[in-house]
Structures are given as structure tokens and as C-alpha cells.
Design an enzyme around this catalytic site. Structure first.
Site, PDB file in Angstrom:
ATOM      1  N   GLU A  68      14.348   9.206  54.072  1.00 19.31           N
ATOM      2  CA  GLU A  68      13.092   9.884  53.737  1.00 19.31           C
ATOM      3  C   GLU A  68      12.116   9.904  54.906  1.00 19.31           C
ATOM      4  O   GLU A  68      11.447  10.904  55.149  1.00 19.31           O
ATOM      5  CB  GLU A  68      12.452   9.173  52.532  1.00 19.31           C
ATOM      6  N   ASP A 115       6.538   1.420  52.451  1.00 14.39           N
ATOM      7  CA  ASP A 115       7.487   2.344  51.821  1.00 14.39           C
ATOM      8  C   ASP A 115       8.536   2.848  52.796  1.00 14.39           C
ATOM      9  O   ASP A 115       8.495   4.002  53.191  1.00 14.39           O
ATOM     10  CB  ASP A 115       6.722   3.525  51.202  1.00 14.39           C
ATOM     11  N   GLU A 128       2.583   4.781  40.969  1.00 19.03           N
ATOM     12  CA  GLU A 128       2.566   6.208  41.302  1.00 19.03           C
ATOM     13  C   GLU A 128       2.562   7.081  40.050  1.00 19.03           C
ATOM     14  O   GLU A 128       3.287   8.071  39.967  1.00 19.03           O
ATOM     15  CB  GLU A 128       3.750   6.569  42.196  1.00 19.03           C
TER      16      GLU A 128
END
Lengths: 751, 751
Positions: free
Chosen positions: A444, A416, A342
Site C-alpha cells: 500500500e 500504518d 476508522e
């Protein structure tokens, strides 16, 4: 019990309703007695009500370490079993153990325990190590299995008196044992014939804080970072100590303080001094400090022109930096590294492998006893392949190429932290490399702080996953705890959900996820329902009428999230960036694998990501027994169907319903489950203080609203692809798809 | 007193030292009595100690509304004067008044006050308005001077019984009166012959929150924004109510929720709904909500191509937007606007004046009773002139051109909240335009949260400034309170220092700045020392042995900051951007007037900004009497010398010392003053709970360290210009200038 009565009275006088059934019961029983005493002076009652001024609102700050007085029926037995404390030896950890024991027993039993030199009467609690305490040494306990962090708690006789010993080989084990002993009382367990022997099955039990130096917490939903960097090293917020206590109470023994999207500044002298001050606070509680290392730090703060791990100057720089860190923090744990992922820099920038990068850092910290934890969460900037496959592809070839003090940290699933993922195919695939588990405690992708989702069932599902499909006991847990491959180093990391919110975790029930992570890191075989029961008892009450419905609510909560967000193996459909709310329509932007359409692949023909041999063939990364199951649409666990298969809208699911109908059914079931959670919570109001009850009730109302938003937006989006109507008996979406697409939340937290 | 004893006992049992002299005294006196009572049952003591679990740490959350039990010698008299409560009428504000009175008296007197229908015996507290309460109406009080927000508190006889009445014309006045009445007891004033009549001298008493929607607070040093936008409107944090109580207790009646560097998103329906929820919480406490308006909002969220204030579509857009806002918030206060300043959009982007911009917005909100507060803190992007002159230059020509519902908000000084500035020349120069004062409560330029600087002397210095130099009573205060020019609208704003830190303001003593701002906004004639005394009594103790030294410490604290940061009129020498620490060397960058060298103009010839006729002639913006004084190096108050004059290094100051020596003297004096503050604080340890004492002591240690940093860096920087040695008897700087220049703090808070 009198204390309960007084508490209840105080609460009532403060304008609160009496807040536990326990208090109500004991109030009835003891009211007349108490009246008789209190009648002696009216001033006394006045004085007691004045204490209202000191009565903290039930804001959740105390977590599961509330130490409320035990209920009446147990109190007498406990008071007999616990009459005095014998503690020999003196070290920061032993002092912490003694202080905690005093604090806990004062709350639980309503009195201060005398500390004596020896055992003088029945009911002694003797704590210590054979080295620190002749009394413990004299008991001749077998402490071999306790290792360096474990302990035994045992009912013994000393000089003819029944006593309880909490013993360990090292001081930190004594502290862990004290927390365990207090937990027995917090959860209303008998103390007569205690025989506990515990040792952690995982060596490194770690929180990963994704906390930036400006106190923003990436994926943080509980306020700002608890680390007040600006005022460190001078001001040591008392909260740091409470953080350490909470972690020690569940055996967490490591904390990476800084974000994995790392900032080289955190390795400068200014910040090392600050980190050292934190390390000093955490050390007595057995917590070692780690820092994240930005791979390009030698360039950014070292003035070098390269960060090539094979460059001699770079290697020298890291050696010097490690030396400098260890001068500040003699027991520094080591580096946690996100590299070539990332956009983060890494060894591949110089044509070097992850192993070459990790080993360079490992050489720097290794001579000081430090570790390097290298994250396997990598995927290429060029999107050459199914993102789910890339970590495996890159790392499996490196097996055996890492230094002994390197661990590779692997997320539970290959994408993820989705509400549900299959276990990561690297587990079991790197027998020569210790793999560390990375769970995400912060939610998240599971509704932030306002959705109640107990994550232990998710953790447990992964840990218990059979990695070979042969039923031979080879599970993810057996990889993580080192038993399968004989790893010496073992570890489990949880991405922290802790912030400055008064309740630490953003919501009261999110505290359970921190707790459960710690308990599972200590012992990956633990049962998520048992952990929920334990946590509820410590955090709320031991009353069965509360425990049963609320434990059920917790246990089904994560499945509800899966249902209303991403049923049947759908995944990564959250809004872009902040991941707040549904965004199945997300497409375009910098890279395909940051969009939703990349993952759900909905067309008029069907929906789902074909990861069988006819598609990306990610299934082939699993052991043959598992791969065969996952590749077979009829055999795969249905909850993973669309993770691995692109199925037509009329595909007949195991319920008999066509796929489209099944999706609508599950979305709706998720919303209904949240409605049920609200009802449950409403029904247990009398067991909970008004402050915590109210906040939880409001958050559940938010959750219902947002669950319906997820359901409706998802149905509105997928329905045109399916060319099928919303099935009979199911509400259509409340709004048009355009409406859902128009919603924008640029300041959603955690981004 | 028994309650005190118990508190002290509880505290002691909780491992704290007894925390006030009062407690110690009463403990001694009542110990034997209490022992006799408590000996009846050992369980009682145990029960009391169990309450430790509920005893909140003294973390400052309660601010000055602690309501600790009054000291022994006053208690009996107070209990006779206050025996029951009579409250007729029912409205949100009256309920708030009644609740606060109950809460306060419970704490102060240690008992719940009975609420009765009428006055039955001596000691009634009667609260209400003539409209809401026949009893109050029957007293025939003269309430004319109380106006809409004032109140009277008077000892009266009702049916032959001595009683105290708290009466007002409107319900909010009753609430203000209740806080005043409680303050009498908190500050140990007698209740026998009370005769208070109060009305605010300023109509709008307002906090300006520079809070962003992502919860970052610009120039915030107390954690994140208290506004949890993401969870609004559903979750109403109980803290919002405590915020409202604290403000109402000092009469603050308006809050602008969002940053003046505004975000158009705050005017979208999503955020209006959230602001409305906050407004609902604040309304019973008399607080009206304002929002900041980004001038370009019609383009950013309205889809228009222009924000020209004379464009019909733009005007229509704002009219519609105002209508929409008032549907959400019927008593919306209006807009606070920063336009054409520091990069913000504004009417000048379209060749229109500030008045044209302000009037357009005023037309939009005016029909709903709303105001526009237009900031005069403007300076051109082109730096055509001394920045200190620009606000005056732009605004003085606009006098009389604003709508009746526009106020122009002017910072206390012409630059930007420096430790010391001359008063802003606009005060007195716009007789046709109501000018609102803008003070900064948060300490952007005075050491953030860790430097103890009591700001009321700064506020007072400005308010008392003689604006004509004729001694005719024309002061800044007389402008602000409207008396000089007959303004109907009057207002005072304070840039808030409030955040999520548990103590609200970042430090315990910073609470005093919030308090003092509110008190001075209510009455700009109040004395800063009297306010300090009042605040200390409410926040700590009424013991003179504490009050005298600590009040002295507070009163001299701001002057210490001036000395160690910017003595003799030096200004704007802080590090770039975040303003943390010294940066006299700052130069270059986007604009000259964001550098330090622009302001100090040090050369080998001298130092200081010539603002006389030979320089920028900023002095000419003041009235002739003041201008003449400021322009004369020999007559100007010496503390403003280098603000207006460039003086040679050997200039003979009034002490007889050459300028360079005087600077060194003052820098050093500032550091020594902080050392003295540390000594003072150490000496009063026995009067303060350990938690608040410890944090304050650590912060004072930080302050000393940073004061020395300021001194040393400033001396190291200016010394080469002066070409003079550090005078005999003064320590040279601890480090080289290069060292100080090398320090970097990119994550200092508030930026």
C-alpha cells in the site's frame, strides 16, 4: 537434462530465446546425443515443436512451485537418492502430500516415481505418520519436538537400503515435510545425509485478505479478489487449490477471507455456504478459514436494535450465529475484528471496552474451538492525541482482561505500514495478552505492484527489534513467538497481496513477499537474505551468477523505497486516499491525522514530529532503555530521526551534512538505487525467460520514473521551508511544486 | 499424429485423461510405432513427461485459435498442400499475418514451415498485396471486389507448381485472409481447389466495452476490465495482443474502450496517453480505437460553464480536444455517445436536439476522419410514454439531420437486450441516416456467464426480420449493411463480454458469442448454425459425434432461456439493478419503467403490455404490414404475444392450452431443456479435455438450478393473478412467493 534441451528447443522454436543458462549449458552438452536420437525420425522433432501449442507462457502462475528439472550435475545423484515412493495411509492431507510429491519429482527429475508397497531397493522416499504407516512407526523416530504440525526428514536405512523418511505426528506435518523435501531439491541441496527437524514457532500463520464481496480488494494491486463469491459454492475454481498448495508450501495455516472493513452480509447463510465450500478446498492443506465480523451485524442482519456486547439478546445472537457457522464449517478458525477504528462500529459505541467486545465474541466461538483476533489498529475519531500513541493508550490498560481465546493483533509499527516505522510500543507491554503480529504484504505504501521492494528486511527489522534496550534477547520476535511472556496462543498475520492477476501478486517479485511472510511466520528467526536466496532459487535458477546480484538487489530494495519516499523517519506523506505517489502537501479534509502536514510538521524552523517529552511524548510508551535512546537526537538510529524529533534544517546529521542536504542526498540515493536495480536486472537477462524478464524490466522502469517523481516532488515541497538551495551536484526538481500538486489519479487501484 | 500421441501421453502422465477422441484414435494406431522409437531411451519418455510442467491447463485462454494438430486422415493432404511460405513486403499487419500463419501451421501441421524467397516446389502459400509483393502482382488476380478489407484465397499454379495465394488490396486484408485460410484447416476443409473471395458487408465491426477506469465492467461477468489503465502506457500486457488477434480473426475492426456511461477523465491527457498505447498495439490488427464522450466533459474537465452544443466556446473546446486526441492517436475512430439517457447529460439539457449534439462532435472529429456514433437508446426521465416507443419518437424526426460522419446506433429491440424482443422499429424508419446495430454479447439478461445461451440465433432472428411485412427482402440486415437505403457508412456493434477471466468471456461457451458476433458483423447473412459448427470445430474437435449433439444444444439454448425466464413475449422481469434472477414483483422505486410490473401488467384479468391502438400503440411505429400483424392477437408470432397484447388468463393459445397453462408449460419446458443440455454435455465428455468439460458441467448445473428458480418464482408470482391452479402434471413451485421475494444478491456481478 534431455528435458532441458527439449524445453530449450521448444522454446526456441516457439520464437523465444532459450531461457536459462542451465538450459544453454545442457543444450551444448547433450545436443549431439539428442540429435542422434531425434534423427531417427524427423516427425519426432515436428511433434515436439507442436507441443509449443501447449507450452504455457512464463506468466508466473506457478510461483515458487515451478519444479523445473534440476541441473545436470545434480540430476544423477538425485535420481539415485529418489527412486520410489512408499506412502501408507490415506487422508485428504496425505493424498495432497503424495500428489505434490509426485508432481514435484516429475518436474524436478523428469520422470514419474513408482509408488510401491514397501522398500525394495535403495532410494525410497517414505512418507507418513506413525499412526498411518506401520513402516514409519517401525523406524522409532523421535517425533516429540515435531508437535502437531512439524516433521522430520531423515536419511535412514530400511531393510539395508538407504532411504529418506518424511515423518510427522499428524498428516499435515507430512505435507509440510514433503514441501520441505522438494525445496531441498529445488534449491540444489544434497540428499545424502538429510537430518531435518522442523516445527513452527508460531501457532497461527495467517493471511488477512482485505477482499470485499464484490471482489474489490482494498489495497489490492493484483487484480480482483480470487474469491469468486458469485459462483460459489457451486464452482470451485482450480485456483483455490493452487492457492492452498502455495500457502501450505510455506506453512501458512489460516486465511481470513473477508475485509477487516467488514460486511455483515458475509455472515448470512448465503455467504456461509460459500465460505464453507472454500473451507472444504483449503482443509486438506491445513488452512483454517476465518471471517471478519462486523460488530454491528446483529443490527444489520439480525434485526436487533443494538449491538451492545453486554446485551443479552446480542450475546444470544452471536452464540446462535457461531453455532450456525460451525454447522457450515466445523473447523472454523474464528473472527477477525476491526472495531472502533476508522469509522467501524465497535463496543465503544455502547460505552464498553475492546475487551468486553472481544470477550463476547470469544464466548460465542470459544465453545467450538474458535478464536477471536481483535485488531489494535484503533485511533479515535476525535483525534485527542498523537495517532501513534492511541493503540497503546487504549490497549495497555486492557492487558489480562481478554479471554484465553482472544489474541490482539498489532501492526508492526504504530502508524500504518509505512516504508519504515519503529516497532509498535505494545510489543512487550501486554505480558498477559497474546499479541499477534500484523504485517502488510501488499505494498500500500511501498509503490504498489510496480515497485520492486522485498519486504523481508522490513519484517526482520521489526522482529529483531530489541524491545527493552537491554540486549537481553527480548525482541519483538520473542513476544510474537510467545517465548518472552509464555503466551500459549501465538500468531502472525500478513495482509495478503493476492489477486486474480495471473502471477497472483501483481508482479513476479511481489511473490517473494508472500513467500517470505510465510517463512517468517513459521520461524520468526529466519534470515531475510537466506529467504531471498531460497525464493530466487525456486523461482528462477540456482545459478550463482544470477543469484548473487539479484539477491543483493532484493536486499537493498526496501531501503531504496525508504530513501526516495520517506527518508530519515519521515512518514505518511503519500497522496490522499489511494496513497499513490507523493503528497507531502496534503492538508485539510475530515481529520488532521489523515493529512501529511500532521506528520511532517515542516516549518521554516525545521521538520519532523516531536514525539519526545517536549512534544507528544510517544517515546514514553517504550521501555525506558528504548525510550531514552529514541528521545535523544544524538543516539536515536538516524533512520528514525524525524519520526521522533522536529529537527532544524541545518541540523548536523551523522554524515556531516546539514539535515536539508542529507534529505536531498537520500532522496537522490533512492532514485540511483533503482537505476542500479535496472542495470542489475538487465545484466541477468540471459538467466530469465523473456516474459518474466520483460515485465520486471518494464516495472523497474516505472519504478525509476516514480522514484524520481517522489524525489522531485518532495524536494520541491520541502525546499521553500528549508530556505536552502538544492545542494551542488544535485539536480533540481524537473517540475514546479504546482505541477506535482496538480497531478490527480482518482482511479489508482486498491482504494 | 505422433504429436497427438505425445500430447495424449503427456496429458495422461500429468494425471489427465486423454482428451480427444482424435488423440485416442491416433494413440491406438501409433502406439507401437512410437513405442519402438521411444524404447531407444527411457530418458526420452522421462523428458517428455517433464514437459508436463509446461503444459498449460486447458483453461480456454486460446479461444478458437487453438491450432491443435489436425486429425490423422487430413494431415498428409494438408502437409502436401502446405510446404513453404512466401511472403513479400513488410508492414506491421503483414508481419502479424506472417507470424499468425507460422503459429497456426506449426500447431495444425506439427512443424515449422520454411519461409522462402520464391516458389520452388509444390505447396507454396503466397501471401501479400499487389503493392507489397511482385509475386502476387504477377498473378493478375481480380481483387476489385475485395475492397480495402477483403481478400481472395485461391489455388493457383506458379511456375508450374500448385500453390495457394492469399491476396488482398491492403495489408489488413492479407491478415484476414490468413485467418480464413487457417480456419479452413481448423474446420477440416479441403485445400485442393480453394476459391474464396470475401469482403465485409459492414464497414464498422465494433466491440463496445462498458469498462470503467477503475476496471469495473458494467454488465461484465468475466472478471475485471482487460484494460489495466493504471499500468498503461508503460506496461503493455501481452493479453492486448491476443485480444487483437482474436478480434482480427473474425474481422472486428473497432473497439470503443470505455463505458457508454462515460467518464470525462478518459479524455484527459493522462488517459489519452494510455489509450494511445493500446491503439498502437491494436493497429497492426486493423482495430481502430474509439472512446466514449461524456457530453458534459467541457464543464467537468474543461472548466466551461456550459456544454451547450451551440455555444462557441464549447465547440472550440471539442475542436481542440479532437486535435489533441488525434495527436495521440492519428487513426482515432471517433466518439461513441450515450446522451440524455438514463441520467447521462446531453444536448437536451440545453434545449438542443440529439442531431445538434451529435453534429457538434462530428464537426470536431470529422476533419480528422473520425466518426460519431450516437446511441438511440434514450428514454425520458419523465416517463411520458411507453418506454418502448421513445427512441423511435425522438429519432425518427431527426432523419436526415445528421452530418455524414454520424451514425445512430440502435439496439436490436426497443427495450433493452431482453431474451427476446421484436426488432427495433427504427430499422427502416430512417432512410437518410445510417443506423448501426447494437447487440449485447454479454448476457446481462440471459443468465450472466453461467447460463449457456448461444446468442447467434437471437442476432440472426433480428437481422432476418422482415421490416415491412411485404416479403420484399427488406430486412433489418439490409438496413444494417446499407443495401436497403444506400448508406455509405455501415456498422454493427456488440457490447463486449470480455474480461480478465482466463477464458476471456466468463465461460467457454460464451466465447462463441464473441465469435458469432464478429462473423455476423462481417456478413449479416451468415447462418447461426453454420457459425456454431465452425466455432465448435475450432474450439473443440471436428468429430461429428461431438459436433451434432453439441451444435443442437447451442442452437436451442437461447430458446430455453426465453422459456424459463420470459416466455410468450414477457420481458424485463429480472431482479432490480443487477438483473440476476427473477423479479416479476419489482415495483416502486425511482421510475415506473425500471420496474417489472410496468412491463407485465398482470391483473386478475390478464397479463401483458397492450401496445396496440387500445394501449400504447407502439405497434404503429412499425411499417403497416408489420403493424397489422403485431396488432392482431391471432396473427402475431406467438412468442411476441404478451409484448404487444394484454391477454386474459384463459386466452386460448395456439397449442390449444389456455394462456396460464401455456405459460407454465413453457417455463417447465425451459427447465427441461437445460436438463437435456446437461445430459448432452455429459454424453460428450470423452471428446473434451477434463478442465473445460468440468467447468461447463458445473455451469450447466448452476443453470438448471437457476432455471428452476426462474420457473418456480414466476409461477408463484403469476399464479394468484391467474386464479388458476398449476396444471396437472406440473410440479408446483418448490417455495412460497415470499421466499423468492426474500432472496437478495447485493453483490451480483456487473452492476
Amino acid at each position: 537434462m534431455l528435458a532441458s534441451w527439449i524445453s530449450a528447443t521448444v522454446a526456441a522454436d516457439c520464437g523465444q530465446r532459450p531461457f536459462t543458462a542451465k538450459a544453454v549449458r545442457s543444450r551444448t552438452g547433450w545436443r549431439s546425443v539428442a540429435r542422434a536420437i531425434l534423427a531417427r525420425t524427423a516427425a519426432m522433432l515436428a511433434a515436439l515443436t507442436a507441443i509449443c501449442g501447449y507450452a504455457a507462457a512464463e506468466d508466473g502462475y506457478d510461483l515458487w512451485l515451478r519444479y523445473e528439472e534440476v541441473e545436470t550435475r545434480s540430476l544423477e545423484a538425485y535420481r539415485n537418492a529418489v527412486t520410489h515412493l512408499v506412502s501408507e495411509g490415506n487422508s485428504p492431507s496425505l493424498r495432497a502430500a503424495r500428489t505434490e510429491l509426485g508432481r514435484g519429482l516429475r518436474g524436478l527429475l523428469g520422470s514419474d516415481l513408482p509408488v510401491t508397497e514397501g522398500v525394495a531397493k535403495p532410494g525410497a522416499i517414505v512418507i507418513g505418520t506413525p499412526r498411518s504407516s506401520p513402516l514409519v512407526a517401525g523406524l522409532g523416530l523421535d517425533l516429540q519436538s515435531a508437535g502437531s504440525e512439524g516433521y522430520v526428514i531423515r536419511s535412514v536405512r530400511i531393510d539395508g537400503h538407504p532411504a529418506t523418511v518424511i515423518a510427522a505426528n499428524e498428516d499435515i506435518g507430512v505435507l509440510y515435510g514433503v514441501f520441505h523435501f522438494l525445496r531441498l531439491m529445488q534449491t540444489a541441496r544434497p540428499l545424502e545425509r538429510v537430518d531435518v527437524a522442523e516445527a513452527p514457532r508460531v501457532r497461527l500463520r495467517m493471511l488477512n485478505h482485505w477482499d470485499n464481496l464484490d471482489r474489490h480488494v482494498e489495497r489490492g494491486y493484483a487484480g480482483a479478489s480470487v474469491w469468486d463469491w458469485h459462483k460459489l459454492p457451486d464452482w470451485l475454481d482450480p485456483r483455490y487449490t493452487d492457492y492452498a498448495r502455495a500457502n501450505a508450501s510455506v506453512g501458512i495455516n489460516a486465511a481470513s477471507l473477508t475485509n477487516v472493513n467488514a460486511n455483515a452480509m458475509s455472515l448470512t447463510p448465503l455467504y456461509l455456504e460459500k465460505a464453507a465450500a472454500l473451507a472444504n478446498v483449503l482443509r486438506p492443506y491445513g488452512i483454517r478459514v476465518f471471517l471478519t465480523a462486523r460488530f454491528s451485524a446483529p443490527m444489520e442482519i439480525g434485526g436487533l436494535e443494538t449491538a451492545d456486547p453486554l446485551n443479552a439478546e446480542v450475546r444470544r445472537w452471536w452464540l446462535d450465529k457461531a453455532l450456525e457457522i460451525y454447522r457450515h464449517i466445523p473447523d472454523f478458525g474464528g473472527f477477525l475484528v476491526k472495531a472502533n477504528s476508522e469509522g467501524q462500529p465497535g463496543p465503544q459505541d455502547y460505552g464498553r471496552s475492546h475487551a468486553e467486545g472481544a470477550n463476547m465474541l470469544a464466548d460465542a466461538v470459544g465453545r467450538h474451538g474458535g478464536m477471536v483476533i481483535w485488531r489494535a489498529f484503533v485511533y479515535s475519531d476525535e483525534e485527542p492525541d498523537d495517532r501513534a500513541k492511541q493503540a497503546y493508550t487504549e490497549f495497555v490498560l486492557l492487558d489480562g482482561k481478554f479471554r484465553d481465546n482472544v489474541m490482539v493483533q498489532v501492526k508492526n509499527g504504530p502508524i500504518d505500514f509505512q516504508p519504515r516505522e519503529p516497532f509498535h510500543p505494545l510489543f512487550g507491554a501486554m505480558p498477559e495478552t497474546p499479541l499477534m503480529m500484523e504485517f502488510q504484504i501488499t505494498k500500500e505504501y511501498l509503490g504498489f505492484a510496480t515497485h520492486l521492494a522485498y519486504l523481508a528486511p522490513l519484517f526482520e527489522e521489526t522482529l529483531r527489534a530489541d524491545i527493552r534496550g537491554e540486549g537481553d534477547g527480548a525482541t519483538v520476535a520473542s513476544v510474537v513467538d510467545g517465548s518472552l511472556h509464555g503466551y500459549v496462543q501465538t500468531g502472525m498475520a500478513g495482509v495478503s497481496n493476492i489477486g486474480t492477476d495471473r502471477n497472483w501478486s501483481g508482479s513476479h517479485f511481489d511473490q517473494a513477499n508472500w513467500y517470505a511472510f510465510g517463512r517468517l511466520a513459521w520461524n520468526p528467526q529466519l534470515d531475510s537474505a537466506a529467504i531471498a536466496d531460497e525464493w530466487l532459487r525456486m523461482t528462477f535458477t540456482n545459478d550463482d551468477a544470477f543469484l548473487e546480484p539479484v539477491a543483493d538487489m532484493m536486499m537493498s530494495s526496501r531501503e531504496a523505497v525508504v530513501d526516495y519516499m520517506t527518508p530519515l523517519g519521515l512518514h505518511h506523506l503519500m497522496a490522499r486516499g489511494h496513497h499513490y505517489g507523493p503528497g507531502p502537501w496534503v492538508e485539510g479534509g475530515p481529520r488532521a491525522d489523515w493529512t501529511s502536514v500532521y506528520y511532517h510538521r515542516a516549518t521554516e524552523q525545521g521538520v519532523g514530529f516531536d514525539r519526545t517529552a517536549s512534544g507528544s511524548d510517544a517515546v514514553s510508551q517504550y521501555a525506558p532503555g528504548i525510550a531514552a535512546e529514541f528521545a535523544d537526537r544524538e543516539r536515536i538510529p538516524e533512520e528514525l530521526l524525524l519520526w521522533f524529533h522536529h529537527a532544524p534544517w541545518n541540523y548536523r546529521t551523522r554524515s556531516g551534512r546539514p539535515l536539508w542536504d542529507e534529505l536531498v542526498h537520500r532522496y537522490t540515493r533512492g532514485v540511483e538505487a533503482v537505476r542500479g536495480m535496472r542495470d542489475t536486472w538487465e545484466s541477468v537477462g540471459k538467466f530469465v525467460d523473456p516474459e518474466r524478464h520483460e515485465q520486471t524490466a518494464v516495472f523497474l522502469a516505472i519504478q525509476e520514473k516514480e522514484a524520481k517523481w517522489w524525489r522531485d516532488a518532495s524536494i520541491a515541497y520541502f525546499q521553500p521551508f528549508s530556505r536552502r538551495p538544492v545542494p551542488d551536484g544535485f539536480e533540481p526538481p524537473a517540475h514546479s511544486l504546482d505541477y506535482y500538486k496538480s497531478l490527480s489519479f482518482p482511479y489508482a487501484p486498491g482504494n
